[in-house]
Design a protein around this motif. Structure first.
Motif, short mmCIF file in Angstrom:
data_model
loop_
_atom_site.label_atom_id
_atom_site.label_comp_id
_atom_site.label_asym_id
_atom_site.label_seq_id
_atom_site.Cartn_x
_atom_site.Cartn_y
_atom_site.Cartn_z
N THR A 1 -19.50 -12.53 18.81
CA THR A 1 -18.21 -12.18 19.41
C THR A 1 -17.11 -12.95 18.71
OG1 THR A 1 -19.25 -11.74 21.55
CG2 THR A 1 -16.88 -12.11 21.54
N LEU A 2 -16.11 -12.22 18.20
CA LEU A 2 -15.02 -12.86 17.48
C LEU A 2 -14.18 -13.68 18.46
CD1 LEU A 2 -13.92 -9.87 15.23
CD2 LEU A 2 -15.25 -11.86 14.55
N PRO A 3 -13.90 -14.96 18.12
CA PRO A 3 -13.14 -15.80 19.05
C PRO A 3 -11.64 -15.58 18.97
CG PRO A 3 -13.77 -17.06 17.11
CD PRO A 3 -14.38 -15.70 16.94
N GLY A 4 -11.18 -14.91 17.90
CA GLY A 4 -9.74 -14.78 17.67
C GLY A 4 -9.20 -16.00 16.97
N ASN A 5 -8.05 -15.83 16.35
CA ASN A 5 -7.36 -16.93 15.65
C ASN A 5 -8.22 -17.57 14.56
OD1 ASN A 5 -5.02 -16.73 17.36
ND2 ASN A 5 -6.18 -17.82 18.95
N THR A 6 -9.07 -16.77 13.94
CA THR A 6 -9.84 -17.30 12.81
C THR A 6 -9.01 -17.32 11.54
OG1 THR A 6 -10.69 -15.10 12.25
CG2 THR A 6 -12.02 -16.43 13.74
N GLY A 7 -7.97 -16.50 11.52
CA GLY A 7 -7.24 -16.32 10.27
C GLY A 7 -8.00 -15.38 9.35
N ASN A 8 -7.37 -14.99 8.29
CA ASN A 8 -8.02 -14.11 7.32
C ASN A 8 -8.89 -14.95 6.39
OD1 ASN A 8 -6.44 -12.13 8.48
ND2 ASN A 8 -4.90 -12.17 6.86
N GLY A 9 -10.09 -14.45 6.12
CA GLY A 9 -10.97 -15.20 5.22
C GLY A 9 -12.30 -14.51 5.07
N ARG A 10 -13.12 -15.08 4.23
CA ARG A 10 -14.41 -14.48 3.90
C ARG A 10 -15.44 -14.75 4.99
NH1 ARG A 10 -16.23 -12.11 -0.50
NH2 ARG A 10 -14.38 -12.71 -1.68
N VAL A 11 -16.29 -13.75 5.22
CA VAL A 11 -17.45 -13.92 6.10
C VAL A 11 -18.56 -14.55 5.27
CG1 VAL A 11 -19.17 -12.75 7.52
CG2 VAL A 11 -16.81 -11.91 7.47
N VAL A 12 -19.08 -15.68 5.73
CA VAL A 12 -20.14 -16.39 5.03
C VAL A 12 -21.33 -16.55 5.98
CG1 VAL A 12 -20.83 -18.51 3.84
CG2 VAL A 12 -18.50 -17.63 3.58
N LEU A 13 -22.52 -16.21 5.48
CA LEU A 13 -23.73 -16.32 6.27
C LEU A 13 -24.70 -17.29 5.61
CD1 LEU A 13 -25.80 -15.43 8.45
CD2 LEU A 13 -26.40 -13.53 6.96
N SER A 14 -25.20 -18.24 6.40
CA SER A 14 -26.23 -19.15 5.94
C SER A 14 -27.44 -18.99 6.85
CB SER A 14 -25.74 -20.60 5.99
OG SER A 14 -26.79 -21.51 5.72
N VAL A 15 -28.57 -18.61 6.26
CA VAL A 15 -29.82 -18.48 7.01
C VAL A 15 -30.77 -19.55 6.52
CG1 VAL A 15 -31.73 -16.98 7.64
CG2 VAL A 15 -29.47 -15.99 7.26
N ASN A 16 -30.98 -20.54 7.36
CA ASN A 16 -31.82 -21.68 6.98
C ASN A 16 -31.39 -22.26 5.64
OD1 ASN A 16 -33.32 -21.47 9.33
ND2 ASN A 16 -34.78 -20.04 8.42
N ASP A 17 -30.08 -22.46 5.53
CA ASP A 17 -29.44 -23.11 4.38
C ASP A 17 -29.43 -22.25 3.12
OD1 ASP A 17 -28.93 -25.65 5.79
OD2 ASP A 17 -31.10 -25.86 5.73
N GLN A 18 -29.81 -20.99 3.20
CA GLN A 18 -29.64 -20.06 2.09
C GLN A 18 -28.38 -19.25 2.38
OE1 GLN A 18 -33.30 -18.79 -0.16
NE2 GLN A 18 -34.05 -18.52 1.92
N VAL A 19 -27.40 -19.36 1.49
CA VAL A 19 -26.05 -18.89 1.77
C VAL A 19 -25.76 -17.60 1.00
CG1 VAL A 19 -23.59 -19.48 1.67
CG2 VAL A 19 -25.29 -21.25 2.16
N VAL A 20 -25.07 -16.67 1.68
CA VAL A 20 -24.61 -15.45 1.04
C VAL A 20 -23.15 -15.22 1.46
CG1 VAL A 20 -25.49 -13.97 2.88
CG2 VAL A 20 -25.03 -13.00 0.65
N GLN A 21 -22.35 -14.81 0.48
CA GLN A 21 -20.95 -14.51 0.73
C GLN A 21 -20.80 -13.06 1.16
OE1 GLN A 21 -18.19 -16.62 0.18
NE2 GLN A 21 -19.42 -18.37 -0.46
N GLY A 22 -20.07 -12.83 2.23
CA GLY A 22 -19.80 -11.48 2.69
C GLY A 22 -18.39 -11.04 2.32
#
Length: 727
Positions: free
Chosen positions: A324-345
């Motif tokens: 759920t988006l909290p709001g007020n995140t500002g514009n920016g990249r979605v980044v996902l880390s699964v067990n410290d393996q990172v992918v840029q969205g």
């Protein structure tokens, strides 16, 4: 006078500075942690372990029940004493720099546990207990580790070998013989209770829980399937380690003092892949869905941030995350880390306008598309919608839904909504994809292909499609513009065995004849005259191979070698010069052409709903390589299910395109991973063109792929050849 005062003040300042600069020495507390043995004869060496001792033996003194003992060696953590002659059973008292320590009781007797080796280990390990007085005529020695009875593997008067029980814990080793007891040093039990996470890759931080670990990181050696790893943090019950660059799937092990204990399997998985993020813009309170692969099913093991701000994951599966988006995140990249393996969205916009979903996500010009989201203008004209830059006509609009018609000139690309200067991009590309009929149809006289379930198709380099009219033993040609002409065979449907050009030639097709095309646009057809006939691009018909027996489907490999299936009579391999050899492959259905890739023949099994293979290198038949059971299911290998396969072809990307007639579907199988997926599952019935969600089809026959990746198939029950656009 003033000068003297100044000098005295300066001296005070210098003395004060000297006191501040002096490093304060913090002494470790004087403490005993263990001593052993607690019994023995005079002269037995007793080791006292602890902290805060002196390294100078002259600073240490000791007595055994009041009798002075020799101090043989001293360090800050270990002092060795010798049990005095004429000593008596009683307390050992030691003084270090004048401070008194009560060590414990020492018994003068034959029975003595002097050394445990190793002093740590896992369940099942063997430890050696050195000492004296272990033999007895009354009964064998008993050994307890931390109070738990242990199995004695072998015994002599001075040596016992015992097996460490499971879950014994850490505690002293005690030996009982003839009613006497002797206690040795503390045995440290090693066990791994679990690791978290159980999956990951290079750089994954793994928490190892258990017991018996060294509290200094460097005292613990951790490896992942034999590859050493960095220990970042350590305590007696927990280690934090970093998976090494060369990490491989296998057990995680901990070695302490050369004693190794294996833990659970750590499974190496690829880094996560983000396929779609929805929405790519929106206000606080919106639910974001991330679709992809190799996510963790444990929500906390997936870390999602937008513009650097961490957002908790609400639900998690291997292929989908929600938050759920909290709001007020500002514009920016979605980044996902699964067990410290990172992918840029993708980039996310913190705004009121956002697109959640397109329905359908593909179609052709004129397809009605519903866009759901937030922040739209309820006045239709105030919204602008573009398909890859081409403006679309808006049919209706509310604040959460816009309905548009896909424009003429549509091409695959991003769909955008613009309202009041704000722009939102759909989470998925809108694909110019769908189904059109290129020839035939119910009641159409151009084609006559409704009587047979599979038939055969081929396509040349210029986009001309060739289809066999099985009942009339002739070949029709369909131009890229959809013009149908008779290419070879009798205009009246006469059967025979005659070479010649175009309509001069006669064929005698069986129920399921095969057809394929070579690199020079020559057609090869299996004929009921026990032969393979060749048709040049100009329509000249000749014999390529004769006397083959009953044959049906055929196909070329990448080297121009033709493979002809002989119904129940194995198969033939024929080179471009006509030299043939037999292949002892078994169990092939007449309904589908084979596919030859990397010395493997992929062929439809006799039962018609799964795919076998034949290894041309080893001459081995492989059973149920793709699919196993009748039905409908995507999955890997035998987990996939088909119903009545009527055709398959390689698409040039290492995939099989499969005509699953029983499910009225076109399926895809990756030959490397054996994973089966569905390209399109039609509604069953009369041929209806349009998007994948709108289109319907009847009984699907043969299938082919052109150089652009478009798929063609025979729709037998609708007497049509149809084309699937995927781009």
């Amino acid at each position: 006078m003033k000068k003297g005062v100044f000098g005295f003040g300066l001296l005070l300042l210098m003395l004060s500075a000297c006191k501040k600069d002096k490093t304060e020495i913090i002494r470790e507390p004087l403490k005993v942690t263990d001593y052993y043995p607690n019994s023995g004869n005079q002269g037995t060496l007793v080791t006292v372990e602890g902290t805060g001792f002196s390294s100078n033996p002259s600073d240490v003194s000791a007595t055994f029940s009041g009798t002075p003992a020799d101090v043989l060696s001293a360090t800050a953590t270990e002092i060795v004493l010798r049990a005095p002659q004429k000593g008596s059973t009683g307390e050992i008292v030691m003084k270090v720099n004048g401070e008194t320590l009560n060590i414990g009781r020492y018994t003068y007797q034959e029975l003595s546990v002097q050394r445990i080796s190793p002093a740590n280990g896992a369940a099942g390990a063997h430890i050696r207990i050195s000492g004296a007085g272990f033999s007895s005529l009354k009964g064998p020695a008993e050994v307890l580790i931390n109070g738990k009875a242990s199995i004695v593997v072998s015994a002599s008067d001075t040596l016992l070998v015992v097996e460490v029980p499971a879950k014994v814990g850490t505690g002293p080793v005690k030996v009982k013989v003839d009613g006497k007891e002797a206690t040795g040093q503390i045995f440290k039990y090693q066990a791994i209770a679990g690791i978290s996470p159980l999956t990951g890759g290079k750089g994954t931080q793994v928490r190892v829980t258990g017991e018996g670990f060294e509290e200094l990181a460097e005292g613990n050696y951790v490896d992942f399937n034999g590859i050493p790893a960095l220990v970042k943090e350590a305590s007696a019950t927990s280690l934090l380690v970093i998976a090494p660059a060369e990490v491989g799937t296998g057990p995680l092990s901990v070695t302490i003092n050369k004693q190794k204990v294996a833990g659970p399997i750590f499974t190496v998985v690829p880094p996560p892949v983000i396929e779609t993020v929805s929405p790519l813009s929106g206000p606080g309170g919106s639910v974001m869905t991330i679709v992809g692969t190799t996510f963790s099913t444990v929500p906390e093991e997936n870390k999602v941030s937008i513009n650097g701000k961490l957002i908790p994951v609400t639900t998690a599966t291997a292929g989908k995350l929600t938050l759920t988006l909290p709001g007020n995140t500002g514009n920016g990249r979605v980044v996902l880390s699964v067990n410290d393996q990172v992918v840029q969205g993708p980039e996310f916009k913190d705004q009121s306008l956002g697109i959640n979903k397109l329905s359908p996500e593909n179609g052709l010009a004129g397809t009605k598309v519903t866009i759901t989201g937030t922040g739209f203008n309820a006045i239709a004209a105030q919204n602008m919608v573009t398909f890859n830059g081409v403006s679309a006509t808006i049919i209706s609009a509310t604040e959460t839904e816009i309905v548009v018609k896909a424009p003429v000139g549509l091409s695959t690309g991003p769909l955008k909504v613009i309202n009041n200067g704000a722009e939102a991009i759909a989470p998925t590309l809108f694909s110019r994809a769908g189904v059109v009929t290129i020839a035939g149809g119910l009641g159409n006289k151009d084609l006559d292909i409704s009587a047979y379930r599979s038939g055969s198709l081929a396509i040349d380099r210029h986009g001309n499609v060739f289809v066999l009219e099985v009942e009339k033993s002739r070949i029709k040609k369909i131009s890229p513009q959809g013009v149908v002409t008779l290419f070879a065979g009798s205009p009246t449907g006469e059967r025979g065995n005659k070479n010649g050009k175009g309509t001069e030639a006669l064929f005698n097709f069986g129920a399921n004849p095969g057809m394929d095309i070579d690199a020079n646009d020559n057609l090869y057809i299996s004929d009921g005259n026990l032969s393979v006939r060749k048709v040049s691009p100009q329509g000249e018909v000749s014999n390529f191979a004769i006397g083959l027996g009953n044959i049906n489907k055929l196909a070329f490999d990448s080297r121009g070698i033709l493979y002809v299936l002989g119904s129940f009579n194995g198969a033939w391999r024929i080179n471009p010069e006509g030299l043939r050899t037999s292949i002892n492959t078994n169990g092939m259905s007449d309904n589908s052409r084979p596919v030859i890739i990397d010395n493997m023949i992929y062929k439809l099994n006799n039962e018609g709903y799964f795919i076998d293979a034949f290894n041309l290198t080893t001459n081995n038949n492989l059973y149920r390589v793709i699919g196993a059971n009748y039905g409908y299911a995507d999955g890997i290998g035998q987990a996939a299910a088909f119903a009545s396969i009527n055709g398959m072809i390689a698409d040039g990307n290492g995939d099989l395109i499969i005509a699953d007639a029983g499910n009225v579907a076109i399926r895809k199988a990756n030959l490397q991973t054996k994973e089966v997926s569905t390209i399109v599952k039609f509604k069953s019935g009369q041929a209806i063109d349009g998007s994948f969600s709108e289109a319907s089809a009847g009984n699907i026959g043969d299938v082919i792929v052109d150089k652009e990746g478009n798929i063609y198939f025979i729709d037998n029950s609708n007497n049509a050849v149809r084309k699937i656009f995927l781009k």
